[in-house]
Design a protein around this motif. Structure first.
Motif, PDB file in Angstrom:
ATOM      1  N   ALA A  28       0.944  -1.224   0.039  1.00 18.55           N
ATOM      2  CA  ALA A  28      -0.176  -0.117   0.107  1.00 18.55           C
ATOM      3  C   ALA A  28       0.702   1.381   0.166  1.00 18.55           C
ATOM      4  O   ALA A  28       0.710   2.329  -0.796  1.00 18.55           O
ATOM      5  CB  ALA A  28      -0.945  -0.039   1.202  1.00 18.55           C
ATOM      6  N   ARG A  29       1.968   1.299   0.616  1.00 20.02           N
ATOM      7  CA  ARG A  29       2.965   2.342   0.781  1.00 20.02           C
ATOM      8  C   ARG A  29       3.585   2.473  -0.586  1.00 20.02           C
ATOM      9  O   ARG A  29       3.873   3.577  -1.099  1.00 20.02           O
ATOM     10  CB  ARG A  29       3.988   2.186   2.053  1.00 20.02           C
ATOM     11  CG  ARG A  29       3.517   2.313   3.179  1.00 20.02           C
ATOM     12  CD  ARG A  29       4.520   2.495   4.264  1.00 20.02           C
ATOM     13  NE  ARG A  29       5.248   1.153   4.218  1.00 20.02           N
ATOM     14  CZ  ARG A  29       5.119   0.309   5.688  1.00 20.02           C
ATOM     15  NH1 ARG A  29       3.936   0.424   6.070  1.00 20.02           N
ATOM     16  NH2 ARG A  29       5.785  -0.680   5.414  1.00 20.02           N
ATOM     17  N   ARG A  30       3.921   1.456  -1.419  1.00 22.56           N
ATOM     18  CA  ARG A  30       4.333   1.539  -2.703  1.00 22.56           C
ATOM     19  C   ARG A  30       3.497   1.970  -3.616  1.00 22.56           C
ATOM     20  O   ARG A  30       3.781   2.798  -4.558  1.00 22.56           O
ATOM     21  CB  ARG A  30       4.997   0.207  -3.200  1.00 22.56           C
ATOM     22  CG  ARG A  30       6.268  -0.103  -2.355  1.00 22.56           C
ATOM     23  CD  ARG A  30       6.602  -1.786  -2.892  1.00 22.56           C
ATOM     24  NE  ARG A  30       7.745  -1.844  -2.150  1.00 22.56           N
ATOM     25  CZ  ARG A  30       8.450  -3.215  -2.789  1.00 22.56           C
ATOM     26  NH1 ARG A  30       8.481  -3.962  -3.522  1.00 22.56           N
ATOM     27  NH2 ARG A  30       9.424  -3.645  -1.853  1.00 22.56           N
ATOM     28  N   LYS A  31       2.222   1.665  -3.602  1.00 14.17           N
ATOM     29  CA  LYS A  31       1.383   2.130  -4.369  1.00 14.17           C
ATOM     30  C   LYS A  31       0.981   3.803  -4.346  1.00 14.17           C
ATOM     31  O   LYS A  31       0.912   4.377  -5.085  1.00 14.17           O
ATOM     32  CB  LYS A  31      -0.229   1.582  -4.203  1.00 14.17           C
ATOM     33  CG  LYS A  31      -1.289   1.893  -5.315  1.00 14.17           C
ATOM     34  CD  LYS A  31      -2.515   0.938  -4.936  1.00 14.17           C
ATOM     35  CE  LYS A  31      -3.652   1.425  -5.878  1.00 14.17           C
ATOM     36  NZ  LYS A  31      -3.763   3.094  -6.013  1.00 14.17           N
ATOM     37  N   ARG A  32       1.166   4.149  -2.857  1.00 14.64           N
ATOM     38  CA  ARG A  32       1.054   5.408  -2.585  1.00 14.64           C
ATOM     39  C   ARG A  32       1.792   6.269  -3.287  1.00 14.64           C
ATOM     40  O   ARG A  32       1.536   7.416  -3.821  1.00 14.64           O
ATOM     41  CB  ARG A  32       0.751   5.925  -1.147  1.00 14.64           C
ATOM     42  CG  ARG A  32       0.922   6.989  -0.710  1.00 14.64           C
ATOM     43  CD  ARG A  32       0.912   7.318   0.889  1.00 14.64           C
ATOM     44  NE  ARG A  32       2.077   6.829   1.406  1.00 14.64           N
ATOM     45  CZ  ARG A  32       2.040   6.685   2.692  1.00 14.64           C
ATOM     46  NH1 ARG A  32       1.032   6.904   3.669  1.00 14.64           N
ATOM     47  NH2 ARG A  32       3.278   5.943   3.026  1.00 14.64           N
ATOM     48  N   ALA A  33       3.132   6.005  -3.149  1.00 14.90           N
ATOM     49  CA  ALA A  33       4.285   6.424  -3.579  1.00 14.90           C
ATOM     50  C   ALA A  33       4.182   6.583  -5.132  1.00 14.90           C
ATOM     51  O   ALA A  33       4.511   7.664  -5.885  1.00 14.90           O
ATOM     52  CB  ALA A  33       5.839   5.705  -3.487  1.00 14.90           C
TER      53      ALA A  33
END
Length: 93
Positions: A28-33
């Motif tokens: 989810a953090r990678r998608k946000r980035a």
């Protein structure tokens, strides 16, 4: 699910933010980035707006429709010298 409150970008500077990461999942953090970089490209090239959903220090959830001018590792820069900490952002559409 918590209630999402709409906010104008000019009022974001009145909010306090926590240092806590709102997304626990690494994917989810990678998608946000990725979504933030895409939003920056859309903002700079096409002047397109995106919707950012974020959480303040009181865990209240807000949503703003805005143009992203710059994305850093810790903050996202919007118009009017407004910044949102990346760790407070739940979603970018």
């Amino acid at each position: 699910m918590k209630t999402i409150e709409k906010i104008e970008k000019e009022n974001i500077s009145n909010l306090k933010f926590s240092k806590k990461e709102v997304l626990q999942d690494e994917m989810a953090r990678r998608k946000r980035a990725f979504d933030l970089m895409r939003a920056q490209a859309l903002g700079n090239l096409l002047r397109s707006k995106v919707t950012i959903t974020f959480e303040d220090a009181t865990e209240k959830i807000y949503q703003v429709s805005t143009t992203v001018w710059a994305t850093g590792s810790e903050f996202v820069a919007l118009k009017c010298n407004t910044y949102i900490p990346v760790n407070s952002i739940l979603e970018v559409d």
